[in-house]
Design an enzyme around this catalytic site. Structure first.
Site, mmCIF file in Angstrom:
data_model
loop_
_atom_site.group_PDB
_atom_site.id
_atom_site.type_symbol
_atom_site.label_atom_id
_atom_site.label_comp_id
_atom_site.label_asym_id
_atom_site.label_seq_id
_atom_site.Cartn_x
_atom_site.Cartn_y
_atom_site.Cartn_z
ATOM 1 N N HIS A 471 0.839 -1.209 0.000
ATOM 2 C CA HIS A 471 0.000 0.000 0.000
ATOM 3 C C HIS A 471 0.870 1.255 0.000
ATOM 4 C CE1 HIS A 471 -3.548 2.488 1.231
ATOM 5 N NE2 HIS A 471 -2.575 3.224 1.759
ATOM 6 N N GLU A 472 1.777 1.332 0.963
ATOM 7 C CA GLU A 472 2.610 2.539 1.069
ATOM 8 C C GLU A 472 3.535 2.680 -0.137
ATOM 9 O OE1 GLU A 472 1.907 4.787 3.070
ATOM 10 O OE2 GLU A 472 0.557 3.654 4.354
ATOM 11 N N HIS A 475 1.872 4.604 -2.820
ATOM 12 C CA HIS A 475 2.035 6.056 -2.695
ATOM 13 C C HIS A 475 3.402 6.477 -3.239
ATOM 14 C CE1 HIS A 475 -1.589 7.049 -0.534
ATOM 15 N NE2 HIS A 475 -1.306 6.276 0.498
ATOM 16 N N HIS A 478 3.423 6.615 -6.907
ATOM 17 C CA HIS A 478 2.672 7.791 -7.357
ATOM 18 C C HIS A 478 3.600 9.007 -7.406
ATOM 19 C CE1 HIS A 478 -1.369 10.185 -6.885
ATOM 20 N NE2 HIS A 478 -0.809 10.364 -8.057
#
Length: 684
Positions: A471-472, A475, A478
């Site tokens: 999940h992290e 980011h 991104h």
């Protein structure tokens, strides 16, 4: 133009890899004078832009603002790194000293009427002055940001708003430091081998190591952090200790005394009501939602309530299964919140023949990190190379240079382990946002709180922790893949109910057979995870979705409800109790974040009145994931991965969020994929 101080906080980020933060000589005492100097320098830059005698143009106003503040950004970034990862008593004092100064400085710039008049002039002529689409977008975003922060208010209202922001800065700092104090000042101490019943060997070793670090002999310490407490609640066979552990964890910030956060919450909510009214909104929730995809808090509330009913129904079915398991093991006591994880793990083993301890030997932290890199290479052409010549702020931190086709993309920092002074949980930070205008490449970090293994042993993590890891990293991808011209539009500078889409979507690559077969290998034998075990994991993907969704949604609902209130004297304890009763919150489930330690919404305005963002973004995520599931190449479909890169990851805020999703998916998002993914279709 850069500041010329010798203060290490203001040092240029130089080096052979596009420049990196200069950590080597920084001390807490350096921050206050560095920030004062950086603010003075940035103030002069902004003053020159505002007082330019030439008519306002995009180049001499908005582009000039984009180039300004480099020193200040570096200093503020270093402050954020140190207060989140090395927040000892000296840094806490610095944080208390500088937080209100930074809030005042932000208001000073935003509330400058001469500067705003120039921004307004560029904004009003954006469609007729020959600007590119991206430049028009920047004109809108900057103008909207200034206006939403009160740039058009009367002088008296600006003065009051500035004082509110000062007061909030003090309260946010106090709130976060109280939580850190409870996490570091309290721990579950186990004093006999009987206390270890049910705990896996690696957890016992970690607890022994933690005790030794505190000078405790023949004892074991379970830290008051989620990464330690959740596994303890899952595996400890001692019901009395599970109860003690959950109460210790859930009461952070809620113990009467100097670290009681309830007065801070009440004061924060009161000030936010006044702030919203000054800015022309009935409530703080209306102010927040107006700038997001949701547009209105009613839209956010509708989504939460739509998912709440089937989630609670599924959760009650899960509770019944857990209660039956407890009875089968001889317990005549009703299930309590401290029992759920323990018996749910047994239910999972019985229903799916899946035991977390069977999975964990295949989940080596560093191998999974390699898996993340591999997937990013397959999808987006990225390569990660470990660097040993780049300064770090702590020996735990690892640094990687990221390239694509031999060209530098940016740097990725990984701070793996829990330690005193480090915030709990996991998060991503942007040390430097990509900016095509000045050629700056991005620098991002992922931060976690894993417990170090014994010397010579690999760090084994749970499946849940592995999901969080991916999940992290989503980011991080991104931020790394950004291709914007202007930093105000780059990287993760998107609306909050869109920012979780890349991170949540990246979780979906963890359970793919292509990745697990290569990187989920047994730490002793090196054998890949058996196909049968992989199938068990996939078959159990909707297990405990009722519990997990209710645990999260209750937080999102209370966050939104508290900020929809115009009550200036809200009692946090009473509000939490009454709101959960109105919702019909199952007694056996506790909120994921009780209000006294709900850092997402009370240690700043990051997710305030917007914790719903995760479920909003998960509607987008589930829809996007179905596109990959249905693509010819599945989750590694090259054409769809390129569209994800081109339409979502690289565009930042150069494109409105809804339009970005439509370009990728070909239509607006639908909620049905979310309901299918969570297994709620039959529960409606």
């Amino acid at each position: 133009m850069a500041a010329t101080s010798a203060n290490p906080v203001l040092a240029q980020w130089t080096g052979p890899h596009g420049g990196a933060p200069a950590f080597a000589d920084v001390t807490p005492a350096d921050f206050p004078p560095a920030l004062d100097e950086a603010m003075a320098h940035h103030r002069a830059e902004v003053r020159a832009i505002a007082d330019n005698p030439e008519p306002a143009t995009f180049a001499n106003t908005l582009e000039a603002l984009e180039r300004a503040g480099q020193d200040f950004d570096r200093a503020a970034t270093l402050l954020g790194i140190y207060t989140s990862t090395l927040n000892d008593s000296a840094m806490q004092q610095v944080q208390r000293e500088v937080a209100p100064k930074l809030a005042a400085f932000g208001d000073e710039i935003v509330h400058d009427p001469v500067l705003f008049a120039r921004i307004q002039a560029v904004f009003e002529t954006r469609e007729t002055s020959g600007l590119t689409t991206e430049q028009q977008r920047l004109a809108f975003v900057v103008h909207d940001s200034f206006a939403r922060q009160g740039a058009a208010l009367t002088p008296a209202s600006k003065e009051r708003l500035a004082q509110i922001n000062q007061d909030l800065a003090h309260l946010y700092t106090a709130f976060s430091q109280n939580i850190l104090g409870d996490e570091e000042g309290e721990a579950l101490v186990l004093t006999s081998t009987d206390d270890l019943a049910g705990l896996p060997a690696d957890m016992v070793e970690a607890a022994a190591t933690a005790a030794a670090a505190k000078g405790l002999e023949d004892q074991w310490v379970v830290a008051n952090t989620r990464s330690s407490m959740e596994p303890f609640l899952t595996f400890s066979a001692r019901r009395d200790l599970r109860e003690k552990a959950l109460k210790l964890w859930s009461n952070r910030g809620d113990v009467p005394g100097p670290r009681d956060n309830n007065p801070n919450i009440a004061a924060i909510l009161k000030l936010r009501v006044e702030k919203a009214r000054l800015l022309g909104y009935p409530t703080f929730a209306h102010w927040i939602a107006d700038g997001q995809m949701a547009k209105t808090p009613d839209a956010a509330m509708t989504l939460l309530e739509t998912v709440w009913t089937p989630a609670v129904k599924r959760a009650r079915e899960e509770i019944a299964d857990v209660q039956a398991m407890a009875v089968s093991e001889g317990s005549n006591e009703p299930i309590e919140a401290w029992d759920f994880r323990y018996y749910a793990e047994k239910v999972r083993k019985a229903k799916y023949d899946l035991d977390d301890e069977e999975v964990k030997p295949y989940l080596q932290l560093h191998k999974l990190r390699e898996g993340m890199f591999w997937a990013a290479g397959e999808l987006f052409g990225l390569t990660f190379a470990r660097l040993n010549d780049t300064p770090v702020y702590h020996p735990d931190v690892e640094v990687f240079e990221v390239t694509r086709d031999g060209a530098r993309v940016g740097l990725w920092y990984f701070d793996l382990y829990a330690r005193p002074g480090k915030g709990s949980g996991a998060w991503m930070s942007e040390y430097r946002t990509q900016q095509g205008l000045t050629g700056l490449t991005p620098i991002v970090s992922n931060n976690a709180n894993f417990i170090p293994a014994a010397p010579g042993q690999p760090v084994l993590i749970s499946w849940t922790d592995a999901v969080t890891l991916f999940h992290e990293f989503g980011h991080g991808l991104h931020g790394l893949n950004s291709r914007a011209t202007y930093r105000s539009l780059a990287g993760t500078s998107v609306v909050r109910d869109f920012v979780e889409l890349p991170s949540q979507l990246n979780e979906r690559w963890l359970p793919t057979p292509q990745l697990l077969s290569r990187f989920a290998v047994h730490y002793r034998t090196g054998e890949p995870m058996p196909d049968a075990l992989t199938r068990k994991i996939l078959n159990a993907r909707t297990f405990r979705q009722g519990f997990d969704t209710v645990e999260y949604l209750s937080c999102a609902l209370l966050d939104l409800e508290a900020h929809l209130s115009a009550d200036e004297a809200l009692d946090p304890r009473l509000f939490e109790k009454q709101a959960l009763a109105r919702l019909g919150m199952p007694r056996e489930i506790m909120m994921r974040h009780r209000l006294p330690h709900f850092s997402h919404i009370f240690s700043g305005e990051g997710y305030a009145a917007g914790y719903y963002n995760y479920i909003w973004a998960d509607v987008l995520t589930a829809d996007a994931a179905e596109a990959f599931a249905q693509a010819p190449g599945g989750f590694y479909d090259k054409d769809l991965a390129k569209r994800l890169l081109d339409d979502i990851l690289s565009v930042g805020n150069t494109v409105e969020a809804g339009e970005a999703f439509r370009r990728f998916r070909g239509r607006d998002p639908q909620i049905e994929p979310l309901m299918r993914n969570r297994g709620f279709v039959d529960a409606e």
